[in-house]
Write an enzyme that holds these catalytic residues in place. Structure first.
Site, mmCIF file in Angstrom:
data_model
loop_
_atom_site.group_PDB
_atom_site.id
_atom_site.type_symbol
_atom_site.label_atom_id
_atom_site.label_comp_id
_atom_site.label_asym_id
_atom_site.label_seq_id
_atom_site.Cartn_x
_atom_site.Cartn_y
_atom_site.Cartn_z
ATOM 1 N N ASP A 152 0.805 -1.232 0.000
ATOM 2 C CA ASP A 152 0.000 0.000 0.000
ATOM 3 C C ASP A 152 0.833 1.275 0.000
ATOM 4 O O ASP A 152 0.297 2.353 -0.229
ATOM 5 C CB ASP A 152 -0.923 0.028 1.224
ATOM 6 C CG ASP A 152 -1.992 -1.051 1.181
ATOM 7 O OD1 ASP A 152 -2.299 -1.520 0.068
ATOM 8 O OD2 ASP A 152 -2.497 -1.422 2.243
ATOM 9 N N MET A 194 -6.360 -2.363 -4.010
ATOM 10 C CA MET A 194 -6.187 -2.346 -2.560
ATOM 11 C C MET A 194 -5.834 -0.943 -2.081
ATOM 12 O O MET A 194 -5.397 -0.093 -2.851
ATOM 13 C CB MET A 194 -5.121 -3.352 -2.148
ATOM 14 C CG MET A 194 -5.580 -4.796 -2.257
ATOM 15 S SD MET A 194 -4.323 -5.958 -1.683
ATOM 16 C CE MET A 194 -5.303 -7.456 -1.583
ATOM 17 N N ARG A 553 25.953 -24.381 -15.358
ATOM 18 C CA ARG A 553 26.210 -23.417 -16.416
ATOM 19 C C ARG A 553 26.468 -22.032 -15.845
ATOM 20 O O ARG A 553 25.834 -21.608 -14.872
ATOM 21 C CB ARG A 553 25.019 -23.384 -17.376
ATOM 22 C CG ARG A 553 25.162 -22.434 -18.549
ATOM 23 C CD ARG A 553 24.069 -22.709 -19.566
ATOM 24 N NE ARG A 553 24.268 -23.986 -20.239
ATOM 25 C CZ ARG A 553 23.389 -24.529 -21.073
ATOM 26 N NH1 ARG A 553 22.243 -23.928 -21.316
ATOM 27 N NH2 ARG A 553 23.639 -25.688 -21.656
ATOM 28 N N MET A 560 22.934 -2.865 -22.281
ATOM 29 C CA MET A 560 23.304 -1.607 -22.925
ATOM 30 C C MET A 560 23.833 -0.658 -21.848
ATOM 31 O O MET A 560 23.937 -1.013 -20.681
ATOM 32 C CB MET A 560 22.105 -1.029 -23.678
ATOM 33 C CG MET A 560 21.611 -1.926 -24.807
ATOM 34 S SD MET A 560 20.137 -1.296 -25.644
ATOM 35 C CE MET A 560 20.894 -0.464 -27.035
ATOM 36 N N GLU A 616 27.939 -2.988 -22.029
ATOM 37 C CA GLU A 616 28.481 -3.110 -23.382
ATOM 38 C C GLU A 616 29.768 -2.311 -23.580
ATOM 39 O O GLU A 616 30.577 -2.634 -24.449
ATOM 40 C CB GLU A 616 27.444 -2.653 -24.404
ATOM 41 C CG GLU A 616 27.031 -1.198 -24.250
ATOM 42 C CD GLU A 616 25.961 -0.775 -25.245
ATOM 43 O OE1 GLU A 616 25.706 -1.521 -26.199
ATOM 44 O OE2 GLU A 616 25.376 0.310 -25.058
#
Length: 735
Positions: A152, A194, A553, A560, A616
Site C-alpha cells: 500500500d 487495494m 552453467r 546496454m 556493453e
C-alpha cells in the site's frame, strides 16, 4: 558472535525475499549469525524448529520469488503479555538480541513495544525460573531495525515500501489489458485496487494507465461528485476516447464517510449516463507474482543497512525504520514514522483531508494536482488569436516513457492556454520543418504505449545546421521549447545556449527533460526509460537462470549503457549476479584471474549456476565473447558458459509504472516551469533537477556535472551501491 533474528510479519509483499537474502549475507560478512523466525511472531511464540539458522546458500535462488520463503502470519497472541514473554524466552535461549523485522506498521509497532519492555520481560522470566540471570545479563537489550513490507505504500518515513512497485506492475498490466477490450467495445470499466487507508496504488495506477477517474481515501469527492464524474467521462469520449476506465481504492468514501464502492459507482453510471459498467476487483493478485527490479534492489540495499544499524546500535538506542529517500537508503526513528503514519488515518477519520494529503508528503499532493490536470480539468483559458506556442521535440535514442511524457506535456500546456506544437523526427525533423499542432485528443492512448510517436534520432546539430534551426523556430513562432531525450538532447540544448548570442531565435525559454535507458544524465536520479530497461534486464536474467536449471552453467549477460554502468550494476544487484563489469572501472587481466578463480570455486563448492552482468562499454578488448571463451576454457569441462546479449529489447515494450509516473511528473513540471518563465518575461535554459524548487535548475548548473567525454555524470548515486553488491555476491573468503 552476535546473532540476528529476521522475520516477516503481517501481509506478504514481493521483495521480502530480497531483503531476507541481503540481511543474511550482509550479516555473515559482518561476522554475525542469522536466524530465520518462521511464520512471523507466531514462530517466535512456538520456538523450536520455527527458529532456524540461515547460511549463505540457504538464501540462494530466492531473490526472484514472490511472497516470503520464511513465512508470515498475524499473531493475536503476541499482543498479550504472556505471548511476548514466551517470545522473549525463545529468542534469548537462542542468543538472539538483535531483530530485523519486515512488515507493516502494526508489526513494527509491536516489535518496538517488545523492545521497550525487554528488560521487564527478562526480569519476569528470571523470577519464574524460565531463564537464568546469567542469560538475562548476556542480553540486556533488544536492538531493532524495521523494513516496511507493504504493497500500500502507507508508511511515512520512506518514499517507497517493499512490494509497492511490484503491485503497481500487477495493476497496470491488468488495466492495460482491460483497456484493450474496453476500447474495442466502447465500454466503461471500474477497477478496484487495494488501499483501505492509503490511496497511493489507486492514484499512481490511474496516472500510469491514463484512467479517466479515481477515488482515494485521502481525497474524497464532495457533494455532487456523481454529476462531475459523468461530465468528466463525457468530456473524454467527446475528445476521442473509446473507453472509460475508473480506478477506486477499496477504502474510498465521500466527505460524509459513505463508502464509494465499485457497485455504487456502477449504479451512478447506469442512472446518470445510461452506461452498463463492468467491474473488476483485482484483489490479492496485487500481492503476488515476481518482484520488480526496483523492489529487489531497494529491499536489498535496505536489508544491508538494517544489519549495520542493529550491529552498531548501543544500549538504549531507539529502534529505526530503514527506507529510501530519493533512491538513497536512510534510517529514521521508528516511533516517529509510526506516529506520523497513524496521524494520516486520524486526519481522515476527522474529515481533515487537506492534512491527510499533506501528511503523505509533498510528492503525493503534487501527483494529485497533476492527475486532476491531465485527466479531469478542461482548458482553463479560451484560446486567443495568436496564442503562445510551445514546441515539443525528442532527441537521441528511444526511451520507454517518451509517449506518456508527450501526453502529459500536451495536456498540461493546453490546460494553461498554449498551442502545443510537435517537432516530428527529432533534430533532423526540426531541420526539415516537420511540425504538427497537437490537440487534447491527439495524445489519447499514449499513457501506456512504448516507442516515441513523435519520432527521434541520435543527432547533435552541426554548426552548419544552426541557421536552419533558427529559421524553423522563427517560422513556427515558438515561444518556448521542451526537448526530451538523453545525452544527445543535453548536447543539443547545450549547443543552442552557447550560440544564442549569434541566433536571437534561440533566446527563448528551453527546458530539457531526461529520457534515457542508460540513466547517464546529471541532475535527475532516474531518467525516463531507465526503470523499464532495468526490468527487461532482470527478466532476461530470470529466464537464463531457469534455462540453466538442468545443467551446470555460467552466464554472461550483456546490457546496454555505453559508458555508464547503471544497468549492469543495478541489474547485477536485482538479478543476484556474482560479478558486474562496469565501464567506469574497466576490465584488466589481474581482475579476470580473480574472477575465474571465484567462478571455478563456486562450481567446486556445489553451485550449479554463476552469473556475470557486463555493460556493453566495459572494455574494448575484453568483450563478452572473449570473457565467455576465457571462462569456458578455465572450466575444463566441469561447467559450460553461455553469453546472452539483451540488446535493443531494453528500449522496447510498454513503459513500467515507475517510468510512466516519472514521465508524468517531469512533463508537468517542465511545462509549468516554461509557463512561469514566459509569464515573467524571462528567457533562459533549464534542465531537470531533483534538488531545485519546481524540479528545474539553470542548464549550466546541471551540465557542469556532465562528463562529456564518457557520456555520464561525474557523480553517479548508484556507484555508492558497489560495496553492497560486493558483500552479497561473494562468500567471505572469495574476496
Amino acid at each position: 558472535m552476535p546473532r540476528i533474528g529476521v522475520l516477516t510479519s503481517g501481509g506478504d509483499a514481493p521483495g521480502m525475499n530480497a531483503a531476507v537474502r541481503a540481511i543474511t549475507r550482509a550479516a555473515i560478512h559482518s561476522g554475525a549469525e542469522v536466524f530465520a523466525i518462521r511464520e512471523g511472531w507466531q514462530g517466535a511464540l512456538a520456538g523450536g524448529d520455527h527458529i532456524v539458522p540461515l547460511g549463505w546458500s540457504d538464501v540462494s535462488g530466492i531473490l526472484n520469488k514472490g511472497g516470503t520463503v520464511i513465512g508470515t502470519a498475524r499473531s493475536a497472541e503476541f499482543r498479550e503479555r504472556a505471548g511476548q514473554r514466551r517470545a522473549v524466552r525463545h529468542l534469548v535461549e537462542r542468543g538472539i538480541d538483535r531483530l530485523i523485522i519486515i512488515g507493516g506498521d502494526g508489526s513494527l509497532t509491536g516489535t518496538r513495544e517488545l523492545g521497550l519492555g525487554w528488560g521487564e520481560l527478562l526480569a519476569e522470566l528470571v523470577a519464574a525460573g524460565e531463564i537464568t540471570q546469567e542469560l538475562a545479563d548476556a542480553h540486556p537489550a533488544l536492538y531493532v531495525a524495521g523494513l516496511v513490507g507493504s504493497i500500500d505504500n502507507d508508511m511515512v518515513g520512506t518514499d517507497m515500501t517493499i512490494g509497492t512497485d511490484s503491485a503497481l506492475h500487477r495493476i497496470t498490466e491488468a488495466v492495460d489489458a482491460i483497456s484493450s477490450t474496453a476500447e474495442s467495445h466502447q465500454r466503461t470499466f471500474i477497477v478496484e485496487v487495494m488501499g483501505r487507508r492509503c490511496g497511493y496504488l489507486a492514484l499512481m495506477s490511474a496516472i500510469a494507465s491514463g484512467a479517466d477517474y479515481t477515488f482515494l481515501p485521502e481525497s474524497p469527492p464532495g457533494d455532487g461528485w456523481e454529476d462531475q464524474m459523468v461530465e468528466v467521462l463525457r468530456h473524454g469520449r467527446s475528445a476521442g476516447r473509446r473507453d472509460s476506465i475508473l480506478i477506486v481504492a477499496e477504502g474510498a468514501a465521500d466527505t460524509h464517510g459513505v463508502p464509494i464502492t465499485a457497485e455504487r459507482i456502477s449504479e451512478v453510471l447506469a442512472e446518470k449516463a445510461g452506461e452498463e459498467a463492468r467491474i473488476t476487483i483485482l484483489g490479492h493478485v496485487q500481492r503476488g507474482g515476481v518482484p520488480s527490479a526496483y523492489d529487489r534492489w531497494m529491499a536489498t540495499v535496505c536489508g544491508v543497512e538494517a544489519v549495520r544499524q542493529v550491529l552498531d546500535a548501543e544500549v538504549g538506542a531507539e529502534p529505526v525504520l530503514v527506507g529510501v529517500h530519493r533512491d538513497r537508503v536512510r534510517a529514521v526513528p521508528l516511533i516517529e514514522a509510526v506516529s506520523d503514519t497513524h496521524a494520516v488515518a486520524d486526519h481522515i477519520a476527522e474529515g481533515d483531508y487537506a492534512s491527510a494529503i499533506s501528511a503523505r508528503g509533498a510528492g503525493f499532493e503534487t501527483m494529485i494536482d497533476i492527475y486532476r490536470t491531465v485527466s479531469e480539468a478542461r482548458p482553463t483559458v479560451v484560446e486567443p488569436v495568436g496564442s503562445r506556442r510551445i514546441g515539443i521535440m525528442h532527441s537521441g535514442a528511444l526511451a520507454p516513457g517518451m509517449n506518456p511524457l508527450v501526453r502529459v506535456a500536451v495536456r498540461t500546456g493546453i490546460d494553461l492556454g498554449y498551442l502545443m506544437v510537435a517537432v516530428e523526427g527529432g533534430v533532423p525533423g526540426l531541420l526539415e520543418g516537420r511540425f504538427r499542432q497537437l490537440g487534447w485528443g491527439d495524445v489519447e492512448g499514449m499513457a501506456h504505449t512504448g516507442g516515441a510517436d513523435l519520432g527521434t534520432r541520435r543527432y547533435v546539430p552541426k554548426e552548419s545546421d544552426l541557421y536552419t534551426i533558427a529559421r524553423r523556430i522563427e517560422e513556427q513562432q515558438l515561444d518556448a521549447l521542451m526537448v526530451v531525450g538523453g545525452f544527445h538532447a543535453y548536447a543539443t540544448v547545450d549547443l543552442l545556449e552557447r550560440e544564442k548570442h549569434r541566433y536571437p531565435a534561440f533566446d527563448i525559454p528551453i527546458a530539457v527533460v531526461p529520457a534515457s535507458i542508460d540513466n547517464n544524465l546529471p541532475g535527475w536520479p532516474m531518467a525516463v526509460g531507465a526503470d523499464t530497461a532495468l526490468n527487461t534486464v532482470v527478466r532476461s536474467i530470470d529466464m537464463v537462470r531457469m534455462s540453466a536449471s538442468a545443467s551446470r552453467r555460467a552466464f554472461i549477460v550483456e546490457t546496454m549503457g555505453r559508458g555508464c554502468g547503471f544497468l549492469p550494476l543495478m541489474g547485477g544487484i536485482a538479478g543476484g549476479a556474482e560479478k558486474a563489469y562496469l565501464p567506469e572501472l574497466g576490465i584488466n587481466l589481474a581482475g579476470l584471474e580473480e574472477d575465474i578463480a571465484a567462478l571455478v570455486d563456486s562450481f567446486a563448492s556445489g553451485r550449479d549456476f554463476y552469473l556475470a552482468v557486463m555493460g556493453e562499454g566495459a572494455s574494448e578488448h575484453y568483450t563478452t565473447d572473449v570473457l565467455r571463451r576465457l571462462f569456458d576454457a578455465e572450466g575444463d569441462g566441469s561447467f559450460t558458459v553461455r553469453a546472452n546479449v539483451v540488446g535493443h529489447v531494453q528500449q522496447g515494450g510498454a513503459p513500467s509504472p515507475f517510468d510512466r509516473i516519472n514521465a508524468t511528473r517531469l512533463a508537468w513540471s517542465a511545462v509549468r516551469h516554461l509557463d512561469a518563465r514566459l509569464k515573467a518575461g524571462e528567457k533562459g535554459y533549464w534542465a531537470a533537477s531533483a534538488s531545485a524548487p519546481g524540479f528545474f535548475a539553470p542548464l549550466r548548473d546541471i551540465t557542469d556535472a556532465m562528463d562529456w567525454e564518457n557520456h555520464r555524470p561525474r557523480e553517479q548515486w548508484w556507484m555508492e551501491l558497489r560495496p553492497v553488491f560486493h558483500r552479497l555476491s561473494r562468500r567471505p573468503g572469495q574476496d
